[in-house]
Scaffold this active site. Structure first.
Site, PDB file in Angstrom:
ATOM      1  N   ASN A 210      45.490  52.563  33.105  1.00 34.62           N
ATOM      2  CA  ASN A 210      44.469  52.240  32.067  1.00 34.62           C
ATOM      3  C   ASN A 210      43.550  53.532  31.924  1.00 34.62           C
ATOM      4  O   ASN A 210      43.933  54.457  32.456  1.00 34.62           O
ATOM      5  CB  ASN A 210      43.668  51.183  32.538  1.00 34.62           C
ATOM      6  CG  ASN A 210      43.160  51.453  34.048  1.00 34.62           C
ATOM      7  OD1 ASN A 210      42.355  52.298  34.134  1.00 34.62           O
ATOM      8  ND2 ASN A 210      43.676  50.433  34.891  1.00 34.62           N
ATOM      9  N   ASP A 279      46.274  45.131  37.244  1.00 34.58           N
ATOM     10  CA  ASP A 279      46.383  43.826  37.569  1.00 34.58           C
ATOM     11  C   ASP A 279      47.999  43.595  38.020  1.00 34.58           C
ATOM     12  O   ASP A 279      48.243  42.667  38.619  1.00 34.58           O
ATOM     13  CB  ASP A 279      45.976  42.845  36.731  1.00 34.58           C
ATOM     14  CG  ASP A 279      44.311  42.693  36.737  1.00 34.58           C
ATOM     15  OD1 ASP A 279      43.760  42.679  37.698  1.00 34.58           O
ATOM     16  OD2 ASP A 279      43.852  42.508  35.409  1.00 34.58           O
ATOM     17  N   ASP A 310      44.693  41.554  44.880  1.00 36.38           N
ATOM     18  CA  ASP A 310      43.304  41.942  44.502  1.00 36.38           C
ATOM     19  C   ASP A 310      42.517  42.470  45.738  1.00 36.38           C
ATOM     20  O   ASP A 310      42.375  42.127  46.605  1.00 36.38           O
ATOM     21  CB  ASP A 310      42.487  40.652  44.202  1.00 36.38           C
ATOM     22  CG  ASP A 310      41.260  40.796  43.493  1.00 36.38           C
ATOM     23  OD1 ASP A 310      40.356  41.609  44.027  1.00 36.38           O
ATOM     24  OD2 ASP A 310      41.023  40.227  42.143  1.00 36.38           O
ATOM     25  N   PHE A 327      32.778  45.319  40.070  1.00 38.63           N
ATOM     26  CA  PHE A 327      32.387  45.608  38.611  1.00 38.63           C
ATOM     27  C   PHE A 327      33.201  44.730  37.975  1.00 38.63           C
ATOM     28  O   PHE A 327      34.531  44.013  38.086  1.00 38.63           O
ATOM     29  CB  PHE A 327      33.113  46.830  38.407  1.00 38.63           C
ATOM     30  CG  PHE A 327      31.975  48.050  38.655  1.00 38.63           C
ATOM     31  CD1 PHE A 327      31.493  48.357  39.968  1.00 38.63           C
ATOM     32  CD2 PHE A 327      31.566  48.926  37.520  1.00 38.63           C
ATOM     33  CE1 PHE A 327      30.514  49.250  40.086  1.00 38.63           C
ATOM     34  CE2 PHE A 327      30.466  49.531  38.029  1.00 38.63           C
ATOM     35  CZ  PHE A 327      30.055  49.911  38.993  1.00 38.63           C
TER      36      PHE A 327
HETATM   37  O1  C5P Z   1      39.239  40.407  38.059  1.00 30.93           O
HETATM   38  P1  C5P Z   1      38.886  41.744  37.479  1.00 30.93           P
HETATM   39  O2  C5P Z   1      39.822  42.872  37.516  1.00 30.93           O
HETATM   40  O3  C5P Z   1      38.436  41.807  36.245  1.00 30.93           O
HETATM   41  O4  C5P Z   1      37.699  41.987  38.568  1.00 30.93           O
HETATM   42  C1  C5P Z   1      37.089  43.406  38.231  1.00 30.93           C
HETATM   43  C2  C5P Z   1      36.834  43.862  39.719  1.00 30.93           C
HETATM   44  O5  C5P Z   1      37.752  43.474  40.632  1.00 30.93           O
HETATM   45  C3  C5P Z   1      36.498  45.194  39.936  1.00 30.93           C
HETATM   46  O6  C5P Z   1      35.416  45.441  40.945  1.00 30.93           O
HETATM   47  C4  C5P Z   1      37.874  45.806  40.329  1.00 30.93           C
HETATM   48  O7  C5P Z   1      37.758  47.170  41.160  1.00 30.93           O
HETATM   49  C5  C5P Z   1      38.360  44.623  41.085  1.00 30.93           C
HETATM   50  N1  C5P Z   1      39.628  44.631  41.415  1.00 30.93           N
HETATM   51  C6  C5P Z   1      40.558  44.721  42.445  1.00 30.93           C
HETATM   52  N2  C5P Z   1      41.830  44.345  42.596  1.00 30.93           N
HETATM   53  C7  C5P Z   1      42.527  44.191  41.492  1.00 30.93           C
HETATM   54  C8  C5P Z   1      41.653  43.956  40.521  1.00 30.93           C
HETATM   55  C9  C5P Z   1      40.248  43.974  40.320  1.00 30.93           C
HETATM   56  O8  C5P Z   1      39.818  44.998  43.455  1.00 30.93           O
HETATM   57  N3  C5P Z   1      43.847  43.875  41.626  1.00 30.93           N
END
Ligand code: C5P
Length: 437
Positions: A210, A279, A310, A327
């Site tokens: 990304n 993701d 996550d 974030f």
């Molecule tokens: O669910 P989303 O990606 O929108 O959430 C964003 C937050 O979750 C950010 O703080 C990002 O660093 C964290 N995140 C994470 N691991 C993932 C996806 C997102 O730590 N696989």
């Protein structure tokens, strides 16, 4: 308490009997967690030996401008850049006069001219010299340039006189320094920050990723170190220099970042998940480069993607969970989505970032965000990511410290013998009162 954790203090010592007190001052500064480099004028070396200061500071002592060895190691410009603060104690009448005249005729005076760091002087001289109109005028001149004076004190002097001109005691000078230095809001805290994108390989030459540049996370790491924290930065693949005083762990994939985060959050106080973690990743990585069929322009390539762990939610699920900040990069209903994420990911705070505005956020040097807590929203208008990082760390640290304090109060007031987590009721009372103060 390590109130000067991570700070770099350049201590200048000039010629005066109070130079013996500088040895004690070095001990105080180091005990407060700072790194000290001592620069002595030739006259100072008549009162106290560089060897003493070297032993106490743990660093070589700098005495001369034109030492080719020193210039090759840490010359006057490097020392001027290295310092967060220049403290001159004792500052003699002669040295203050040379500063007032803007002279650069020894190592210490050239450093004072070259540095962008704040300069503090602790004057020390005979009361007659201090009260002399020339000295008074010189002090006014340097103060008009933003240089601050600590003291002098009044009382018995080495020469037998009584009056103003004594150098303040080392512990008092340390107190003045702490007061003027940055917040120290995260002094002694262990902070882990994730930053940048992750890359998920498709085959040996292709990957999914990304637009995250890592700039915001790197700026946060730098600001947290400035606030006194011991910082580990878990960085995805970006070409940014590691901020000073930050330990960097490089990772590539989301699973690498996940493993590194679980490992480095042992004993961690505060976790900030700023990375744009992929993701999804391809279910399998092709061993050889995937080839297209030159005879079939309609050929489609199907990739099966599976979910990545996550990182943030996994750290938040740990038994010894640190204070958690996430974030939320969103293109619409930014605050609403951020509030949902705050709850679902079991976070304490979340930084909502509107990435539909292409002038801020991803890859840009600027950003505008809203810090969202359980019962408050604090918008932080557009500014450089470095400025924003300072504001965010300040707000996060104040909120975190409030929560810690109320947790201690709950423990002592309600059930002294039981470890009490802060309750949800307590939780609602901690929007920063005046976040900009
Ligand atoms: O669910 P989303 O990606 O929108 O959430 C964003 C937050 O979750 C950010 O703080 C990002 O660093 C964290 N995140 C994470 N691991 C993932 C996806 C997102 O730590 N696989």
């Amino acid at each position: 308490m390590h109130r000067l954790n991570n700070k770099r203090i350049l201590l200048g010592i000039t010629g005066g009997i109070a130079a013996y007190k500088s040895a004690e001052l070095v001990r105080h500064i180091r005990k407060a967690g700072a790194d000290v480099h001592v620069v002595m004028t030739p006259a100072a070396c008549e009162f106290i030996t560089p060897l003493t200061l070297q032993a106490l500071s743990g660093n070589p002592v700098h005495t001369t401008m034109l030492d080719p060895k020193a210039e090759a190691g840490m010359g006057h410009i490097e020392l001027a850049r290295w310092a967060d603060v220049v403290l001159i104690a004792p500052a003699s009448a002669d040295f203050i006069a040379r500063m007032a005249a803007g002279m650069g005729n020894d190592l210490l005076s050239t450093i004072c001219l070259a540095t962008k760091a704040p300069i503090y002087l602790a004057p020390a001289m005979n009361q007659g010299m201090w009260l002399d109109s020339a000295t008074q005028k010189n002090c006014t001149t340097v103060m008009e340039r933003g240089i601050k004076l600590f003291g002098p004190d009044e009382g018995y002097q080495a020469c037998g006189d009584i009056g103003p001109g004594r150098m303040l005691d080392p512990d008092v000078i340390l107190g003045c320094l702490v007061k003027y230095l940055e917040s120290g809001l995260l002094a002694g805290k262990k902070v882990v920050i994730t930053a940048g994108p992750t890359k998920e390989a498709i085959d040996p030459v292709r990957y999914i990723s990304n637009h995250s540049s890592g700039k915001m996370g790197f700026a946060l790491a730098s600001a947290a170190a400035e606030a006194g924290a011991t910082v580990t930065l878990i960085a995805g693949p970006v070409h940014l220099p590691t901020p000073d005083r930050v330990a960097r762990v490089n990772v590539v994939t989301a699973r690498d970042m996940h493993a590194a985060a679980l490992e480095h959050t042992e004993g961690c106080d505060l976790f900030i998940g700023c990375a744009a973690v992929s993701d999804y990743r391809p279910e399998s990585i092709a061993e050889a480069k995937i080839k297209k069929d030159p005879n079939n322009p309609e050929q489609a390539l199907e990739l099966k993607l599976v979910r990545n762990p996550d990182v943030l939610a996994s750290v938040a699920a740990k038994d010894d969970r640190p204070f958690m900040v996430g974030f939320a990069a969103e293109t619409h209903q930014v605050i609403e989505y951020a509030q949902n994420k705050l709850k679902h990911k079991n976070l304490d705070l979340i930084v909502a970032n509107d990435v539909s505005d292409t002038t801020i956020g991803f890859n840009s040097d600027e950003n505008a965000v809203t810090l969202v807590g359980p019962d408050f929203e604090e918008p932080l208008p557009k500014c450089s990511k470095w400025q924003l990082a300072g504001q965010l760390i300040d707000l996060i640290a104040r909120y975190y410290n409030d929560i810690q304090q109320s947790s201690v109060q709950v423990q002592t007031q309600v059930q002294p013998s039981v470890t009490t987590e802060y309750s949800t009721d307590e939780n609602t009372d901690h929007a920063p009162e005046n976040p900009h103060s």
